[in-house]
Design a protein around this motif. Structure first.
Motif, PDB file in Angstrom:
ATOM      1  N   LEU A 123       0.850  -1.195   0.000  1.00 44.74           N
ATOM      2  CA  LEU A 123       0.000   0.000   0.000  1.00 44.74           C
ATOM      3  C   LEU A 123       0.880   1.237   0.000  1.00 44.74           C
ATOM      4  O   LEU A 123       1.920   1.268   0.669  1.00 44.74           O
ATOM      5  N   VAL A 124       0.444   2.270  -0.711  1.00 45.13           N
ATOM      6  CA  VAL A 124       1.174   3.542  -0.760  1.00 45.13           C
ATOM      7  C   VAL A 124       0.228   4.646  -0.310  1.00 45.13           C
ATOM      8  O   VAL A 124      -0.859   4.831  -0.886  1.00 45.13           O
ATOM      9  N   THR A 125       0.620   5.412   0.710  1.00 40.83           N
ATOM     10  CA  THR A 125      -0.241   6.469   1.233  1.00 40.83           C
ATOM     11  C   THR A 125       0.030   7.811   0.557  1.00 40.83           C
ATOM     12  O   THR A 125       0.989   7.957  -0.202  1.00 40.83           O
ATOM     13  N   GLN A 126      -0.802   8.763   0.871  1.00 40.69           N
ATOM     14  CA  GLN A 126      -0.562  10.150   0.489  1.00 40.69           C
ATOM     15  C   GLN A 126       0.742  10.628   1.131  1.00 40.69           C
ATOM     16  O   GLN A 126       1.177  10.090   2.155  1.00 40.69           O
ATOM     17  N   PRO A 127       1.413  11.623   0.550  1.00 38.82           N
ATOM     18  CA  PRO A 127       2.640  12.143   1.168  1.00 38.82           C
ATOM     19  C   PRO A 127       2.364  12.715   2.553  1.00 38.82           C
ATOM     20  O   PRO A 127       1.350  13.377   2.781  1.00 38.82           O
ATOM     21  N   THR A 154       9.140   7.065   2.404  1.00 40.18           N
ATOM     22  CA  THR A 154      10.058   7.217   1.275  1.00 40.18           C
ATOM     23  C   THR A 154      10.591   8.644   1.251  1.00 40.18           C
ATOM     24  O   THR A 154      10.089   9.529   1.953  1.00 40.18           O
ATOM     25  N   ALA A 155      11.583   8.871   0.388  1.00 39.57           N
ATOM     26  CA  ALA A 155      12.157  10.206   0.259  1.00 39.57           C
ATOM     27  C   ALA A 155      11.112  11.211  -0.217  1.00 39.57           C
ATOM     28  O   ALA A 155      11.190  12.401   0.098  1.00 39.57           O
ATOM     29  N   GLY A 156      10.112  10.734  -0.950  1.00 37.72           N
ATOM     30  CA  GLY A 156       9.061  11.626  -1.451  1.00 37.72           C
ATOM     31  C   GLY A 156       7.961  11.895  -0.452  1.00 37.72           C
ATOM     32  O   GLY A 156       7.044  12.673  -0.753  1.00 37.72           O
ATOM     33  N   GLY A 157       7.993  11.257   0.730  1.00 37.65           N
ATOM     34  CA  GLY A 157       7.000  11.525   1.759  1.00 37.65           C
ATOM     35  C   GLY A 157       5.895  10.492   1.862  1.00 37.65           C
ATOM     36  O   GLY A 157       5.183  10.450   2.865  1.00 37.65           O
ATOM     37  N   THR A 158       5.707   9.672   0.820  1.00 36.14           N
ATOM     38  CA  THR A 158       4.697   8.625   0.923  1.00 36.14           C
ATOM     39  C   THR A 158       5.144   7.575   1.927  1.00 36.14           C
ATOM     40  O   THR A 158       6.333   7.439   2.224  1.00 36.14           O
ATOM     41  N   ILE A 159       4.171   6.829   2.433  1.00 32.82           N
ATOM     42  CA  ILE A 159       4.456   5.742   3.370  1.00 32.82           C
ATOM     43  C   ILE A 159       4.107   4.430   2.680  1.00 32.82           C
ATOM     44  O   ILE A 159       3.022   4.279   2.111  1.00 32.82           O
ATOM     45  N   LEU A 160       5.050   3.501   2.720  1.00 30.99           N
ATOM     46  CA  LEU A 160       4.839   2.174   2.146  1.00 30.99           C
ATOM     47  C   LEU A 160       4.418   1.226   3.259  1.00 30.99           C
ATOM     48  O   LEU A 160       5.020   1.201   4.334  1.00 30.99           O
ATOM     49  N   ILE A 161       3.384   0.423   2.977  1.00 31.09           N
ATOM     50  CA  ILE A 161       2.856  -0.527   3.953  1.00 31.09           C
ATOM     51  C   ILE A 161       2.835  -1.921   3.320  1.00 31.09           C
ATOM     52  O   ILE A 161       2.194  -2.135   2.294  1.00 31.09           O
ATOM     53  N   GLY A 162       3.569  -2.835   3.902  1.00 32.47           N
ATOM     54  CA  GLY A 162       3.559  -4.245   3.525  1.00 32.47           C
ATOM     55  C   GLY A 162       3.385  -5.023   4.816  1.00 32.47           C
ATOM     56  O   GLY A 162       3.083  -4.415   5.857  1.00 32.47           O
ATOM     57  N   ALA A 163       3.655  -6.276   4.836  1.00 29.86           N
ATOM     58  CA  ALA A 163       4.083  -7.122   3.753  1.00 29.86           C
ATOM     59  C   ALA A 163       3.171  -8.347   3.770  1.00 29.86           C
ATOM     60  O   ALA A 163       2.823  -8.852   4.832  1.00 29.86           O
ATOM     61  N   SER A 164       2.808  -8.810   2.595  1.00 26.12           N
ATOM     62  CA  SER A 164       2.024 -10.037   2.488  1.00 26.12           C
ATOM     63  C   SER A 164       2.791 -11.047   1.657  1.00 26.12           C
ATOM     64  O   SER A 164       3.625 -10.689   0.826  1.00 26.12           O
ATOM     65  N   ALA A 200      -6.229  -9.297   1.528  1.00 30.14           N
ATOM     66  CA  ALA A 200      -4.815  -9.101   1.834  1.00 30.14           C
ATOM     67  C   ALA A 200      -4.515  -7.634   2.098  1.00 30.14           C
ATOM     68  O   ALA A 200      -3.835  -7.286   3.079  1.00 30.14           O
ATOM     69  N   VAL A 201      -5.012  -6.765   1.236  1.00 29.70           N
ATOM     70  CA  VAL A 201      -4.739  -5.335   1.377  1.00 29.70           C
ATOM     71  C   VAL A 201      -5.407  -4.774   2.638  1.00 29.70           C
ATOM     72  O   VAL A 201      -4.818  -3.960   3.364  1.00 29.70           O
ATOM     73  N   ASP A 206      -6.272   7.907   9.749  1.00 25.11           N
ATOM     74  CA  ASP A 206      -6.776   9.092   9.065  1.00 25.11           C
ATOM     75  C   ASP A 206      -5.956   9.460   7.828  1.00 25.11           C
ATOM     76  O   ASP A 206      -6.110  10.552   7.280  1.00 25.11           O
ATOM     77  N   VAL A 207      -5.088   8.566   7.381  1.00 26.79           N
ATOM     78  CA  VAL A 207      -4.235   8.826   6.222  1.00 26.79           C
ATOM     79  C   VAL A 207      -4.797   8.086   5.015  1.00 26.79           C
ATOM     80  O   VAL A 207      -5.148   6.907   5.099  1.00 26.79           O
ATOM     81  N   ARG A 208      -4.855   8.765   3.887  1.00 28.08           N
ATOM     82  CA  ARG A 208      -5.444   8.182   2.686  1.00 28.08           C
ATOM     83  C   ARG A 208      -4.433   7.289   1.959  1.00 28.08           C
ATOM     84  O   ARG A 208      -3.270   7.679   1.766  1.00 28.08           O
ATOM     85  N   ALA A 209      -4.876   6.109   1.554  1.00 22.44           N
ATOM     86  CA  ALA A 209      -4.068   5.242   0.695  1.00 22.44           C
ATOM     87  C   ALA A 209      -4.321   5.655  -0.759  1.00 22.44           C
ATOM     88  O   ALA A 209      -5.451   5.688  -1.220  1.00 22.44           O
ATOM     89  N   MET A 210      -3.250   5.985  -1.478  1.00 23.58           N
ATOM     90  CA  MET A 210      -3.381   6.443  -2.869  1.00 23.58           C
ATOM     91  C   MET A 210      -3.469   5.286  -3.853  1.00 23.58           C
ATOM     92  O   MET A 210      -4.185   5.357  -4.851  1.00 23.58           O
ATOM     93  N   ARG A 211      -2.710   4.221  -3.581  1.00 19.89           N
ATOM     94  CA  ARG A 211      -2.690   3.117  -4.546  1.00 19.89           C
ATOM     95  C   ARG A 211      -2.114   1.874  -3.874  1.00 19.89           C
ATOM     96  O   ARG A 211      -1.586   1.938  -2.768  1.00 19.89           O
ATOM     97  N   THR A 212      -2.245   0.771  -4.560  1.00 16.39           N
ATOM     98  CA  THR A 212      -1.590  -0.471  -4.164  1.00 16.39           C
ATOM     99  C   THR A 212      -0.856  -1.026  -5.376  1.00 16.39           C
ATOM    100  O   THR A 212      -1.174  -0.698  -6.518  1.00 16.39           O
ATOM    101  N   TYR A 213       0.142  -1.845  -5.125  1.00 19.21           N
ATOM    102  CA  TYR A 213       0.763  -2.583  -6.217  1.00 19.21           C
ATOM    103  C   TYR A 213       1.197  -3.946  -5.704  1.00 19.21           C
ATOM    104  O   TYR A 213       1.228  -4.197  -4.497  1.00 19.21           O
TER     105      TYR A 213
END
Length: 384
Positions: free
Chosen positions: A225-229, A264-274, A288-289, A305-312
């Protein structure tokens, strides 16, 4: 002019191997059926970890790779956003804390730096952590990179040393002189070479099969999961729950999730792991997500309260004994392998590449490659 080495695969492991082989003076051609870093290397978090590994050959390779990242490649670290952020492993119960302490004893003996962290000390590392956690351990050596940048820049550096990179070029077979592999076949023509390196990631088993040998690399699907910055410093380190270590070592085919959270350096937060073994099924798994999100919120309640922008998603190249396959294949002389690193491939890539470069040129390798031997699964074939 024939190449000394054809590298099959332009992910991070293939790129590192190509770079160190070119640095050693070999004439290198890299072939990739898709785009650079188009497979597993584009679908991970960029982990460079020692914290999640038990004492043994993989931890030895991780520590060696740390030296390569920090010494051999130090001048290039800014190119791929190398960040020595450290890793914080947290435990929800006293029993889990005790297990962490036991793991740390063996890791320290192997050369890992570990700082025990008590319940009250966790928020000194991460102010937004849940206050009910029982304790943890901090690993200063853990780091993060941007894996697609690693692959792109290592291949650029290899090209500056004479290497060629051919994308959209699929290997369809091998050239042979008797039992010896002498190059590869592609739709664009044959590429003769003194050696061929199978660095095809999750598809390395298929490539090996073209040469008539078995390398049991299987896909293990994972979501991120990738959150908003978020503002800088919201999450300072790589943070994960203690059960992540067990999930990494597990061979269970069913879905496993353990929270791994980092910025990340860009401010987004990465959330794993499955982890789950479902072949190459790219279907989005809502359970899973959703489980990843819930477990991340349990660690960091403010994420609610943080928005998830996308998943991959991506597929880790998994070997049954959880060790990569590195070195020459005696069953098909001239064929070499650098694959099967599972979720540790980014961190282990540069150590693997340097060892491959040493072995290909006949130099003594800095680590013994015997634990990673490509034919170590032969007894399973005999039993079957």
């Amino acid at each position: 002019m024939n190449a000394d080495l054809v590298v099959v695969g332009a992910g991070v492991v293939g790129a590192a191997s190509a770079y160190f082989a070119a640095l050693a003076g070999l004439r290198v051609v890299v072939v990739e059926r898709g785009a650079i870093a188009g497979g597993t290397s584009s679908a991970g978090e960029g982990n460079v970890l020692v914290s999640d590994k038990e004492a043994g050959p993989e931890l030895d390779l991780a520590l060696y790779s740390q030296r390569v990242w920090r010494d051999d490649l130090a001048e290039h670290g800014h190119l791929w956003e190398f960040e020595s952020k450290g890793g914080l492993v947290v435990a929800a119960s006293e029993a889990s804390v005790a297990a962490l302490r036991g793991l740390a004893v063996h890791q320290r003996r192997a050369g890992v730096e570990v700082h025990d962290v008590g319940r009250t000390g966790l928020r000194d590392y991460e102010p937004h952590l849940d206050g009910q956690l029982a304790g943890g351990a901090f690993y200063p050596q853990d780091a993060q990179v941007q894996p697609m940048l690693v692959a792109a820049h290592l291949l650029r550096l290899a090209r500056e040393r004479g290497a060629q990179v051919r994308t959209r070029t699929e290997v369809t077979g091998f050239l042979r002189d008797g039992a010896r592999v002498t190059g590869v076949r592609t739709p664009g023509g044959d590429l003769p070479a003194g050696a061929v390196l199978n660095a095809a990631g999750t598809w390395a088993g298929d490539v090996a099969g073209l040469a008539g040998v078995r390398v049991p690399v299987l896909p293990r699907r994972g979501f991120i999961l990738v959150t908003q910055p978020m503002p800088p410093g919201t999450i300072r380190h790589k943070v994960y729950a203690a059960e992540y270590v067990g999930d990494v070592a597990s061979s269970d085919a069913a879905l496993q999730t353990s929270p791994v959270v980092e910025a990340t350096a860009g401010g987004t937060i990465l959330i794993g792991a499955s982890r789950e073994r479902v072949g190459f099924d790219r279907t989005m798994s809502v359970p899973a997500v959703a489980t990843l999100a819930a477990k991340a919120i349990a660690l960091f309640p403010m994420l609610r309260d943080v928005r998830a922008m996308r998943t991959y998603l991506g597929f880790r190249p998994y070997c049954p004994d959880h060790l990569p396959v590195i070195g020459p294949d005696p069953r098909a002389p001239g064929l070499w392998h650098a694959c099967g690193h599972e979720g540790a491939g980014i961190g282990l890539s540069v150590g693997t590449g340097k060892l491959i470069g040493q072995a290909l040129t006949g130099a003594a390798t800095d680590l013994d490659l015997t634990p990673f031997a490509p034919d170590r699964f032969a007894h399973e074939e005999a039993v079957a």
